[in-house]
Enzyme design. Structure first.
Site, PDB file in Angstrom:
ATOM      1  N   SER A   1      37.486  37.378  26.632  1.00 12.13           N
ATOM      2  CA  SER A   1      38.684  37.674  27.422  1.00 12.13           C
ATOM      3  C   SER A   1      39.588  38.498  26.364  1.00 12.13           C
ATOM      4  CB  SER A   1      39.438  36.608  27.803  1.00 12.13           C
ATOM      5  OG  SER A   1      40.423  36.876  28.758  1.00 12.13           O
TER       6      SER A   1
ATOM      7  N   GLU B   1      34.250  36.082  37.640  1.00 10.98           N
ATOM      8  CA  GLU B   1      35.681  36.367  37.033  1.00 10.98           C
ATOM      9  C   GLU B   1      36.733  35.447  37.684  1.00 10.98           C
ATOM     10  OE1 GLU B   1      35.635  36.801  33.666  1.00 10.98           O
ATOM     11  OE2 GLU B   1      34.071  38.431  33.314  1.00 10.98           O
TER      12      GLU B   1
ATOM     13  N   HIS C   1      35.609  33.277  34.998  1.00 12.55           N
ATOM     14  CA  HIS C   1      36.188  33.562  33.668  1.00 12.55           C
ATOM     15  C   HIS C   1      35.920  32.537  32.789  1.00 12.55           C
ATOM     16  CE1 HIS C   1      38.081  36.234  31.370  1.00 12.55           C
ATOM     17  NE2 HIS C   1      39.182  35.618  31.292  1.00 12.55           N
TER      18      HIS C   1
END
Length: 487
Positions: A235, A370, A419
């Site tokens: 990320s 995600e 995610h």
């Protein structure tokens, strides 16, 4: 704070259940014991700044909270103040101050993510190290982890999955994680107020460069090879990897890179970063002629003024038709690295930037969902594909593309392939972070394979593992799941 070496050795033993790891990877027993030795006599390492003592747990030497630098607010980091007595480095050091995490108030997120947000202090420039041996002359590959949270939040300890012990014990690498300046402390561009603040818009990134210099100068004492360093992050941490690939000051400090759900090809143009800096000063009521006063503003007031300035300038950019079209760049508008012509001379996705890291092999990828449970993610995947295609077209070292499609069974499958989900697999911590992964034999085995892909990449530049298909570079893509395949 220091600890004298005369403190006697302490051995602690605790019984563990059958699900706990014991001994070599994959070996389990109904009853096993974990060992912990805390004696400074056997764990002390001499760094360039002074000696540090950690602890040894199940054969892994662990050091936490070692200062790699010190910094005055809004100024580049310098070497830490040296010390002579053995410094206890057994607990995580301060994290960078930041706003409250919204997920604290969401029971499902708090349960599954199992956050550990530590304690904040602006004196936060710390590294953590996990290694299977010290002072032994070995040259183990080094993997430096950059945490997520965009460029505004997070820390090297925020997720239990970041723990580097399993990679150090079972995969023969030295793991380093770190804290650096974030949000208004790390990315407020005050360069319009004079040369003293020329680098202020990129201090969070220059902190990381300083940490990589610490690795170069000290990691051999921890059994690591400073000539074989891999940076990897997820990320925002992936975005930091992308930025380091474009920074001349970082060249030579790492040799391989991994971008997990964080491909960033555009940094913030200085036109907007300087507007945010000026608006922050105005919101604080500081006369530009007395700009030095910003160094003493309480952090909470500083962050409040900065957040207001970012919102104001975002509105200006939208009205002027210059808000970035890419959704990810919209989301992180304001708090991200700055193309300042010096620290970051070019946009990370440009040909000039890629030339800085042309010889660096890279793994790039995303999870399947995600943030969107019912369909493929529209934020990260297009950027990952573009980054892979652009680096390949530019003649850079091989790019290995992946998509992690395994779905968590936790909370009745509500998480999907969300995610951050690949992190415990990369660190071989599937069992450790079972509130996120659910644990289980199949998932644990997948974690063994994925972590082997990453650590073999760190060792050789090619991701490979027993039981996995041969991973060919882009335009092929590795689908990571119980039955992995090349697409």
């Amino acid at each position: 704070m220091t600890m004298r070496t005369r403190i006697p050795s302490i051995f602690l033993f605790a019984a563990c259940l059958a699900v706990a790891a014991c001994g070599p990877k994959g070996v389990r027993s109904e009853q096993c014991l974990h060992s912990l030795e805390t004696s400074a006599k056997v764990s002390t390492v001499q760094t360039a700044s002074g000696p540090v003592a950690g602890y040894i747990e199940d054969g892994v030497y662990t050091y936490k909270g070692i200062p790699y630098a010190r910094a005055e607010r809004f100024q580049p980091a310098a070497d830490p103040e040296p010390w002579t007595e053995v410094r206890s480095s057994r607990a995580y050091g301060p994290t960078c101050p930041q706003g409250p995490r919204s997920g604290w108030y969401d029971d499902l997120q708090a349960f599954s993510m199992h956050w550990d947000d530590g304690f904040p202090d602006e004196d936060c420039l710390r590294v953590n190290v996990w290694t299977a041996g010290i002072n032994d002359g070995r040259r183990r590959p080094v993997m430096v982890w950059l945490h997520g949270g965009g460029f505004s939040a997070g820390s090297g300890q925020e997720q239990i999955g970041y723990d580097g012990a399993n990679l150090a014990r079972d995969h023969g690498v030295v793991v380093v994680s770190l804290n650096h300046r974030l949000n208004v402390l790390g990315f407020l561009d005050l360069s319009g107020f004079g040369n003293r603040y020329a680098a202020s818009g990129n201090l969070g990134m220059t902190d990381i460069v300083k940490a990589l210099e610490w690795v170069r100068d000290n990691i051999s004492a921890f059994g690591g090879d400073p000539a074989n360093v891999t940076i990897f992050g997820q990320s925002g941490g992936g975005g930091k990897v992308c930025t380091l690939l474009a920074m001349p000051a970082a060249k030579g400090l790492f040799h391989k890179a991994v971008v997990e759900s964080g491909s960033i090809l555009e940094a913030l143009p200085q036109k907007w970063s300087r507007r945010i800096g000026a608006a922050t000063v105005r919101h604080l009521g500081i006369n530009p002629a007395r700009i030095a006063e910003i160094g003493t503003v309480p952090y909470a007031a500083l962050l409040e003024a900065y957040d207001a300035a970012v919102a104001e300038v975002r509105t200006d950019a939208e009205h002027e038709g210059e808000l970035p079209e890419n959704l990810l760049n919209q989301l992180i508008f304001g708090t991200r690295p700055v193309v300042d012509g010096e620290v970051l001379p070019h946009q990370p996705g440009s040909a000039a930037a890629m030339a800085v890291s042309k010889d660096i092999p890279v793994i790039i990828g995303t999870t399947y969902h995600e943030f969107t449970r019912d369909r493929e993610d529209p934020i990260f995947k297009p950027l990952a594909l573009q980054q892979a295609a652009d680096r390949t077209a530019a003649g850079c070292a091989p790019v290995y593309l992946y998509q992690f499609t395994w779905e968590s069974p936790v909370l009745d499958g509500a998480l999907g392939s969300t995610h951050c989900l690949e992190i415990p697999f990369v660190f071989d911590n599937v069992e450790l972070h079972r509130t996120f992964t659910g644990g289980g034999a199949q998932a644990v085995e997948l974690g063994h394979r994925i972590s082997r892909l990453w650590t073999n990449f760190a060792k050789t530049g090619v991701p490979s593992a027993d039981g996995m298909p041969a991973w060919e570079p882009y335009p092929r893509m590795m689908i990571l799941n119980i039955e992995s395949k090349l697409k």
